[in-house]
Design an enzyme around this catalytic site. Structure first.
Site: not given
Ligand SMILES: NC(=O)c1ccc[n+]([C@@H]2O[C@H](COP(=O)([O-])OP(=O)(O)OC[C@H]3O[C@@H](n4cnc5c(N)ncnc54)[C@H](OP(=O)(O)O)[C@@H]3O)[C@@H](O)[C@H]2O)c1
Length: 142
Positions: A23, A59, A63
């Site tokens: 992140s 969080y 990271k």
């Molecule tokens: N969104 C942002 O602005 C942002 C910025 C920087 C980094 N990130 C990073 O990007 C990554 C994806 O996040 P996102 O933004 O796409 O969030 P999200 O929409 O909440 O997606 C999270 C995903 O992780 C899966 N997941 C959660 N717990 C899990 C587990 N125990 N085992 C397997 N899968 C699991 C969820 O599956 P289900 O849908 O089946 O629950 C979902 O597909 C994360 O590491 C986050 O920290 C996000």
């Protein structure tokens, strides 16, 4: 755990890569940057009320730790020729903050932008930066 489990398969690849999703909030250097929402400094006194962005200490700390995990895998797998990365996909409208709509209202981008970036890394376009924390437009400071 997932990387550890799949290392034997990874080493069968002629061009192995590992990508950890970090992140933009994980950088220690940029905690000095007060222009970033997530570095909001609350007024003095106790208890502290959450700022415009809560600051999510757990969080972002996890990271920052993940960035070190990436460095450790870089060390472990260097002689195996594995390229290891951390990637910050950018602030994206996903379910992370409750719903894509909430995230959009906070200025988040189309998640496809981060998705294409990760695909580029996966396909080798950023191989010269292996072992570092990558952003779409450069290298994230530690
Ligand atoms: N969104 C942002 O602005 C942002 C910025 C920087 C980094 N990130 C990073 O990007 C990554 C994806 O996040 P996102 O933004 O796409 O969030 P999200 O929409 O909440 O997606 C999270 C995903 O992780 C899966 N997941 C959660 N717990 C899990 C587990 N125990 N085992 C397997 N899968 C699991 C969820 O599956 P289900 O849908 O089946 O629950 C979902 O597909 C994360 O590491 C986050 O920290 C996000």
């Amino acid at each position: 755990m997932m990387t550890y489990t799949f290392v034997p398969l990874l080493l069968k690849s002629s061009n192995p890569r590992v990508i950890f999703i970090t992140s933009g909030t994980s950088t220690l250097t940029e905690t000095y940057d007060r222009t970033l929402d997530f570095n909001y400094v609350p007024p003095k006194g106790w208890p502290k009320e959450p700022g415009p962005v809560l600051g999510f200490p757990a969080y972002r700390s996890s990271k920052t730790a993940l960035n070190m995990v990436m460095r450790e895998w870089t060390r472990w797998l260097r002689d195996d020729g594995v390229k290891v990365f951390c990637c910050d996909p950018g602030f994206s409208a996903t379910n992370l903050g409750g719903s894509p709509e909430i995230m959009k209202s906070l200025g988040a981008q189309d998640p496809a932008i981060g998705g294409h970036f990760i695909k580029d890394v996966l396909q080798g376009k950023r191989d010269a930066d292996a072992g570092k924390v990558l952003r779409i437009d450069g290298i994230q400071p530690w």
